[in-house]
Enzyme design. Structure first.
Site, PDB file in Angstrom:
ATOM      1  CE  LYS A  71      -1.583   3.064   4.656  1.00 52.26           C
ATOM      2  NZ  LYS A  71      -2.061   1.872   3.928  1.00 52.26           N
ATOM      3  CB  THR A  73      -6.686  -1.349  11.543  1.00 55.90           C
ATOM      4  OG1 THR A  73      -7.722  -1.416  10.547  1.00 55.90           O
ATOM      5  CG2 THR A  73      -7.045  -2.230  12.714  1.00 55.90           C
ATOM      6  NE  ARG A  94      -5.098   9.424   4.018  1.00 64.38           N
ATOM      7  CZ  ARG A  94      -5.038   8.294   3.307  1.00 64.38           C
ATOM      8  NH1 ARG A  94      -5.222   8.323   2.004  1.00 64.38           N
ATOM      9  NH2 ARG A  94      -4.783   7.151   3.900  1.00 64.38           N
ATOM     10  CE  LYS A 105      -8.396  -0.003   1.649  1.00 59.60           C
ATOM     11  NZ  LYS A 105      -7.561   0.959   2.318  1.00 59.60           N
ATOM     12  CB  ALA A 273      -1.198   7.809  -0.696  1.00 58.96           C
ATOM     13  CG  PHE A 301      -2.079   3.496  -1.353  1.00 60.99           C
ATOM     14  CD1 PHE A 301      -2.540   4.494  -2.208  1.00 60.99           C
ATOM     15  CD2 PHE A 301      -2.946   2.445  -1.047  1.00 60.99           C
ATOM     16  CE1 PHE A 301      -3.825   4.445  -2.748  1.00 60.99           C
ATOM     17  CE2 PHE A 301      -4.225   2.392  -1.603  1.00 60.99           C
ATOM     18  CZ  PHE A 301      -4.657   3.392  -2.433  1.00 60.99           C
ATOM     19  CG  PHE A 381      -4.966 -10.669   8.702  1.00 59.45           C
ATOM     20  CD1 PHE A 381      -4.098  -9.596   8.822  1.00 59.45           C
ATOM     21  CD2 PHE A 381      -6.149 -10.491   8.007  1.00 59.45           C
ATOM     22  CE1 PHE A 381      -4.396  -8.362   8.243  1.00 59.45           C
ATOM     23  CE2 PHE A 381      -6.458  -9.272   7.416  1.00 59.45           C
ATOM     24  CZ  PHE A 381      -5.578  -8.206   7.537  1.00 59.45           C
ATOM     25  CD1 TRP A 409      -9.474  -5.378  12.244  1.00 60.07           C
ATOM     26  CD2 TRP A 409      -9.554  -7.491  12.993  1.00 60.07           C
ATOM     27  NE1 TRP A 409     -10.585  -5.973  11.684  1.00 60.07           N
ATOM     28  CE2 TRP A 409     -10.664  -7.272  12.123  1.00 60.07           C
ATOM     29  CE3 TRP A 409      -9.392  -8.751  13.580  1.00 60.07           C
ATOM     30  CZ2 TRP A 409     -11.592  -8.269  11.833  1.00 60.07           C
ATOM     31  CZ3 TRP A 409     -10.327  -9.743  13.301  1.00 60.07           C
ATOM     32  CH2 TRP A 409     -11.412  -9.492  12.435  1.00 60.07           C
TER      33      TRP A 409
HETATM   34  N1  LIG Z   1      -5.700  -7.893  11.633  1.00 59.60           N
HETATM   35  C1  LIG Z   1      -6.775  -7.821  10.845  1.00 59.60           C
HETATM   36  N2  LIG Z   1      -7.594  -8.886  10.713  1.00 59.60           N
HETATM   37  C2  LIG Z   1      -8.684  -8.811   9.909  1.00 59.60           C
HETATM   38  N3  LIG Z   1      -9.038  -7.736   9.176  1.00 59.60           N
HETATM   39  C3  LIG Z   1      -8.242  -6.654   9.283  1.00 59.60           C
HETATM   40  C4  LIG Z   1      -7.078  -6.626  10.104  1.00 59.60           C
HETATM   41  N4  LIG Z   1      -6.491  -5.389   9.978  1.00 59.60           N
HETATM   42  C5  LIG Z   1      -7.262  -4.690   9.117  1.00 59.60           C
HETATM   43  N5  LIG Z   1      -8.310  -5.442   8.710  1.00 59.60           N
HETATM   44  C6  LIG Z   1      -9.360  -5.037   7.763  1.00 59.60           C
HETATM   45  O1  LIG Z   1      -8.700  -4.794   6.527  1.00 59.60           O
HETATM   46  C7  LIG Z   1      -9.303  -3.660   5.855  1.00 59.60           C
HETATM   47  C8  LIG Z   1      -8.211  -2.616   5.587  1.00 59.60           C
HETATM   48  O2  LIG Z   1      -7.770  -2.101   6.841  1.00 59.60           O
HETATM   49  P1  LIG Z   1      -7.269  -0.563   6.888  1.00 59.60           P
HETATM   50  O3  LIG Z   1      -6.835  -0.300   8.275  1.00 59.60           O
HETATM   51  O4  LIG Z   1      -8.277   0.319   6.256  1.00 59.60           O
HETATM   52  O5  LIG Z   1      -5.997  -0.684   5.921  1.00 59.60           O
HETATM   53  P2  LIG Z   1      -5.201   0.493   5.155  1.00 59.60           P
HETATM   54  O6  LIG Z   1      -5.410   1.758   5.889  1.00 59.60           O
HETATM   55  O7  LIG Z   1      -3.774   0.044   5.166  1.00 59.60           O
HETATM   56  O8  LIG Z   1      -5.782   0.519   3.776  1.00 59.60           O
HETATM   57  C9  LIG Z   1     -10.407  -3.160   6.799  1.00 59.60           C
HETATM   58  O9  LIG Z   1     -11.651  -3.728   6.366  1.00 59.60           O
HETATM   59  C10 LIG Z   1     -10.049  -3.732   8.151  1.00 59.60           C
HETATM   60  O10 LIG Z   1     -11.183  -3.974   8.964  1.00 59.60           O
HETATM   61  O1  LIG Z   2      -4.709   6.545  -0.112  1.00 63.63           O
HETATM   62  C1  LIG Z   2      -4.838   5.408   0.383  1.00 63.63           C
HETATM   63  O2  LIG Z   2      -5.038   5.187   1.704  1.00 63.63           O
HETATM   64  P1  LIG Z   2      -5.078   3.730   2.355  1.00 63.63           P
HETATM   65  O3  LIG Z   2      -3.701   3.163   2.172  1.00 63.63           O
HETATM   66  O4  LIG Z   2      -5.410   3.940   3.809  1.00 63.63           O
HETATM   67  O5  LIG Z   2      -6.114   2.942   1.601  1.00 63.63           O
HETATM   68 MG   LIG Z   3      -6.072   3.644   5.565  1.00 64.38          MG
END
Ligand SMILES: Nc1ncnc2c1ncn2[C@@H]1O[C@H](COP(=O)(O)OP(=O)(O)O)[C@@H](O)[C@H]1O
Ligand SMILES: O=COP(=O)(O)O
Ligand SMILES: [Mg+2]
Length: 555
Positions: A71, A73, A94, A105, A273, A301, A381, A409
């Site tokens: 999300k 990203t 955030r 995470k 969240a 989330f 991915f 990404w």
């Molecule tokens: N397309 C992708 N390929 C590889 N890694 C990814 C990809 N999209 C996100 N990630 C990795 O996955 C992890 C979670 O991404 P993030 O954007 O923080 O997700 P969320 O906000 O939904 O929790 C991060 O380490 C990010 O670098």
């Molecule tokens: O509160 C959680 O946020 P993410 O979904 O970005 O981990």
């Molecule tokens: Mg996030």
């Protein structure tokens, strides 16, 4: 592919003054923290109030694996793509908590070529806002126990104290503690405990306040416990709210940074969240809507958590209404919901994917409750096969929903052009959101509405304590508040083991807490903890710094 931190450290940033200048922020409202971070004085909103608002785009997701599905990203990448299409856009996120940063995470600054920078600073101390929230929270706790020690003129019942302590760390050993040991000089022995700072009501208040006066007023309403006659004792009764607000004087100003492609971003406030309401401050979102034609905002989330609370709490309080919703999903998360083990997620499995699509359909149904156009972003991915991608695209289109393959990404904004075009199309529908429930419903009816229409539960079962608290809150006039559901993020239900689209169960409401300052009632479901624990191999073990100050291992 380089790691997130390697990409970040190889990126050249613009001075934050240039980013602010592009946004038209006058120098007198810019409060720099070094070359690449700045706060923007919240009083700037007074100059902006006559300006029309831009369009709000909300980013949510399907039920994630513990790693998250992209999300943050996608929020960064989509905004970069909108700018590449010539749109005036910025994003709001955030601030990451140190809990997940050092836990499972990792950071929350995005990933690959769609990150906000400087990621090390944003993920660690940033501008000190979380520390300020924590200190304000613990000042109130200290004043409360000091009141007991100094003779307890308010006749606070030490057995009915609800205010705990806070620390921004995953520390299971502090969930339940005994304080006041060691004799008379140390106060009264009693049980207490710690919640992670991002679950503190002070964090929620910071994120829901419109200015410093509102912040102080809300802080004064925080309920810390009850007196011997059962009357509520508030922070204002302990004369704590002035000092607490003073500690938050800088924290109320949103933090301005930039993405890898120099797109402006506010990173402000940090509620999770699953255990809190899960989006950045209203101040940041409203300022972004004044400064840009498009503001892209991430709700934490999946749609059953961050998005539901954004619609039913944040939009209601702030008078906001998204013009479009982006529902992020991944092949790996959907296979996980089709029963594939973590170690096999990178192997093609069309059968499991087909089953896991039930989770995507569930989230499309959840979002249909709110009446805002949805665009699915399939976050690609490297391990995704053409067959898997085709299956998700076809299944989504068969449901009549718009979907775009997102490669932000790997490619930054360039990887989100198709997604951006579909989102822009969706915003043209000019729909207004509708909340899931009216505030004049009884609290149990609000909870039941969310449980059945969002979580797919048949009904709700309450612990005796939860029912007693609900009755007490309604008698004291808090029945008209919205509810902030706290439950696991790993399932649409309150049981992390229930994957896909759980059915035929009852939601278990175990505890109810009043957040009188934030203005909502927290309903704690299942076994969710407001103080997470560290995993077997904490991410902290892989973080290091060399003699030149270069940090490694943050991701
Ligand atoms: N397309 C992708 N390929 C590889 N890694 C990814 C990809 N999209 C996100 N990630 C990795 O996955 C992890 C979670 O991404 P993030 O954007 O923080 O997700 P969320 O906000 O939904 O929790 C991060 O380490 C990010 O670098
Ligand atoms: O509160 C959680 O946020 P993410 O979904 O970005 O981990
Ligand atoms: Mg996030």
């Amino acid at each position: 592919m380089l790691s997130d931190i390697e990409i970040a450290q190889r990126s050249k940033l613009k001075p934050i003054r240039d980013i602010a200048q592009d946004l038209g922020i006058p120098e007198r409202y810019l409060l720099p923290y070094g070359h690449y971070k700045a706060k923007v004085d919240v009083n700037y909103m007074k100059d902006l109030k006559e300006r029309p608002d831009g369009k709000l785009i909300l980013v949510t997701a399907t039920t994630p694996t513990p790693a998250g599905e992209g999300k943050t990203t996608t929020t960064v990448g989509l905004t970069q793509a909108l700018v590449k299409l010539g749109k005036k856009a910025m994003l709001c996120l955030r601030e990451p908590s140190l809990g997940p940063c050092f836990g499972v995470k990792g950071g929350a600054a995005g990933g690959g070529y769609s990150q906000v920078l400087p990621m090390e600073e944003i993920n660690l101390h940033f501008t000190g806002d979380i520390h300020a929230v924590e200190t304000a929270h613990n000042l109130l706790a200290a004043l409360l126990d000091n009141h007991l020690h100094q003779g307890n003129p308010l006749k606070i019942d030490p057995r009915e104290i609800t205010w705990r302590r806070a620390m921004d760390m995953n520390e299971r050993a502090l969930r339940n503690v005994v304080i006041g040991l060691g004799g008379r000089a140390n106060g009264f022995p009693r049980e207490s405990g710690f919640d992670i700072t991002v679950a503190s009501e002070v964090m929620a208040i910071l994120c829901l306040s419109k200015d410093l006066a509102d912040l102080k007023e809300r802080l004064s309403k925080v309920v810390v416990g009850y007196d011997e006659s059962g009357n509520m004792i508030r922070a204002g009764d302990l004369k704590a709210h002035g000092a607490m607000a003073a500690l938050l004087k800088e924290a109320i100003n949103p933090n301005l940074v930039q993405t890898i492609e120099h797109v402006p971003a506010f990173v402000h406030g940090g509620p999770f969240a699953n255990i809190a309401h899960g989006t950045n401050s209203i101040i940041a979102t409203k300022m972004a809507l004044k400064l840009r034609d498009y503001a892209v905002v991430e709700a934490g989330f999946a749609s059953d958590l961050g998005a539901e609370k954004f619609f039913d709490i944040v939009c209601r309080f702030a008078g906001l209404s998204p013009s479009a919703v982006v529902l992020v999903t991944t092949v790996r998360a959907l296979k996980h919901h089709g029963g594939v083990k973590k170690e096999d997620l990178s192997k093609e499995n069309l059968e499991a994917l087909s089953q896991g699509l039930e989770n995507l359909k569930a989230h499309l149904d959840i979002l249909s409750n709110f009446g805002i156009p949805v665009v699915v972003a399939l976050n690609k991915f490297a391990s995704d096969t053409d067959g898997e991608i085709e299956m998700v695209m076809e299944a989504t289109e068969e449901r009549g929903a718009s979907i775009a393959l997102s490669e932000v990404w790997e490619k930054g904004g360039e990887g989100g052009i198709d997604l951006a075009k579909k989102v822009l199309e969706a915003t043209k529908e000019e729909k207004s959101y509708k909340p899931l429930y009216e505030l004049d419903l009884p609290l149990t009816e609000k909870i039941r509405t969310i449980a059945t229409k969002v979580y797919g539960a048949d009904d709700v079962e309450y612990s005796p304590q939860a029912l007693k608290t609900i009755k007490n809150l309604e008698e004291k006039g808090f029945g008209g508040l919205p509810v902030c559901m706290a439950k696991t993020q790993l399932s649409i239900s309150d049981d992390p083991q229930k994957l896909g689209r759980p059915k035929g169960y009852k939601l278990s409401a175990r505890e109810v807490r009043l957040s009188a300052g934030a203005g909502f009632v927290v309903v704690i479901c299942g076994n969710i903890m407001t103080m997470p624990g560290l995993p077997k191999k904490p991410a902290a073990e892989f973080i290091d710094i060399d003699e030149e100050g270069n940090i490694t291992g943050l991701f």
